[in-house]
Design a protein around this motif. Structure first.
Motif, PDB file in Angstrom:
ATOM      1  N   GLU A  61       0.832  -1.200   0.000  1.00 28.35           N
ATOM      2  CA  GLU A  61       0.000   0.000   0.000  1.00 28.35           C
ATOM      3  C   GLU A  61       0.865   1.246   0.000  1.00 28.35           C
ATOM      4  O   GLU A  61       1.879   1.315   0.683  1.00 28.35           O
ATOM      5  N   VAL A  62       0.457   2.237  -0.799  1.00 30.37           N
ATOM      6  CA  VAL A  62       1.095   3.546  -0.834  1.00 30.37           C
ATOM      7  C   VAL A  62      -0.022   4.577  -0.830  1.00 30.37           C
ATOM      8  O   VAL A  62      -0.920   4.534  -1.671  1.00 30.37           O
ATOM      9  N   GLU A  63       0.049   5.493   0.140  1.00 29.27           N
ATOM     10  CA  GLU A  63      -1.012   6.490   0.289  1.00 29.27           C
ATOM     11  C   GLU A  63      -0.397   7.829   0.689  1.00 29.27           C
ATOM     12  O   GLU A  63       0.367   7.909   1.642  1.00 29.27           O
ATOM     13  N   ALA A  64      -0.725   8.878  -0.064  1.00 31.56           N
ATOM     14  CA  ALA A  64      -0.239  10.231   0.229  1.00 31.56           C
ATOM     15  C   ALA A  64      -1.427  11.103   0.612  1.00 31.56           C
ATOM     16  O   ALA A  64      -2.303  11.351  -0.220  1.00 31.56           O
ATOM     17  N   ASP A  65      -1.463  11.554   1.868  1.00 31.27           N
ATOM     18  CA  ASP A  65      -2.575  12.365   2.373  1.00 31.27           C
ATOM     19  C   ASP A  65      -3.927  11.760   1.987  1.00 31.27           C
ATOM     20  O   ASP A  65      -4.781  12.414   1.387  1.00 31.27           O
ATOM     21  N   ASP A  66      -4.120  10.505   2.300  1.00 28.12           N
ATOM     22  CA  ASP A  66      -5.363   9.768   2.069  1.00 28.12           C
ATOM     23  C   ASP A  66      -5.697   9.528   0.596  1.00 28.12           C
ATOM     24  O   ASP A  66      -6.816   9.148   0.270  1.00 28.12           O
ATOM     25  N   ILE A  67      -4.733   9.756  -0.299  1.00 28.42           N
ATOM     26  CA  ILE A  67      -4.908   9.431  -1.713  1.00 28.42           C
ATOM     27  C   ILE A  67      -4.135   8.139  -1.976  1.00 28.42           C
ATOM     28  O   ILE A  67      -2.914   8.111  -1.888  1.00 28.42           O
ATOM     29  N   GLY A  68      -4.866   7.069  -2.264  1.00 26.41           N
ATOM     30  CA  GLY A  68      -4.237   5.778  -2.498  1.00 26.41           C
ATOM     31  C   GLY A  68      -3.661   5.674  -3.896  1.00 26.41           C
ATOM     32  O   GLY A  68      -4.271   6.128  -4.866  1.00 26.41           O
TER      33      GLY A  68
END
Length: 154
Positions: free
Chosen positions: A97-104
């Protein structure tokens, strides 16, 4: 239907690891040149697998920040090695999993396998294979985030 950003991890010509973040028509790409970093780590007696994991996380964070500036990056991945992290010469990373500020991010090239990370003379006789999971949360300092925002808005 919303378009998800994509993170692509790939080995390029057995000499570098490419990390590309893409969202719609924009993309940012960086490479980890293996020969250069391995030579440095060997010369300074640093554990290559440990240092590679640190560099890998950092390059993912930088690449995504240049595409979409963010405060928090969440990385989840599994690691398997042929020996302890400090002595290993082979590593397999499976990005979950990779998520930046709740953007997957959709992940393309979820599994990365590298061999020959240690000098052949450093091979240990007894091996203790390692397998573990990492769930990392990496924060971007406000001053750095401001610079990424400025770069993005130019």
């Amino acid at each position: 239907m919303a378009v998800s950003p994509v993170l692509v991890i790939k080995i390029v010509d057995d000499s570098s690891v490419g990390v590309r973040a893409r969202w719609r028509d924009e993309y940012v790409e960086h490479h980890i040149v293996l020969n250069s970093v391995l030579a440095y780590w060997w010369a300074n007696d640093m554990p290559p697998v440990v240092k590679f994991l640190e560099l890998f996380e950092s390059v993912i964070k930088r690449t995504i920040n240049e595409l979409t500036p963010h405060k928090t990056l969440k990385l989840k991945y599994d690691v398997k090695t042929d020996d302890t992290l400090e002595k290993a010469s082979q590593i397999e990373i499976n990005l979950i999993e990779v998520e930046a500020d709740d953007i997957g991010f959709k992940i393309d090239g979820k599994t990365l396998s590298l061999k020959g990370l240690r000098n052949s003379q450093d091979e240990s006789e007894e091996k203790t294979p390692f397998s573990g999971s990492y769930d990392r949360v990496m924060e971007t300092p406000d001053i750095v985030l401001k610079k990424y925002m400025e770069m993005k808005n130019k």
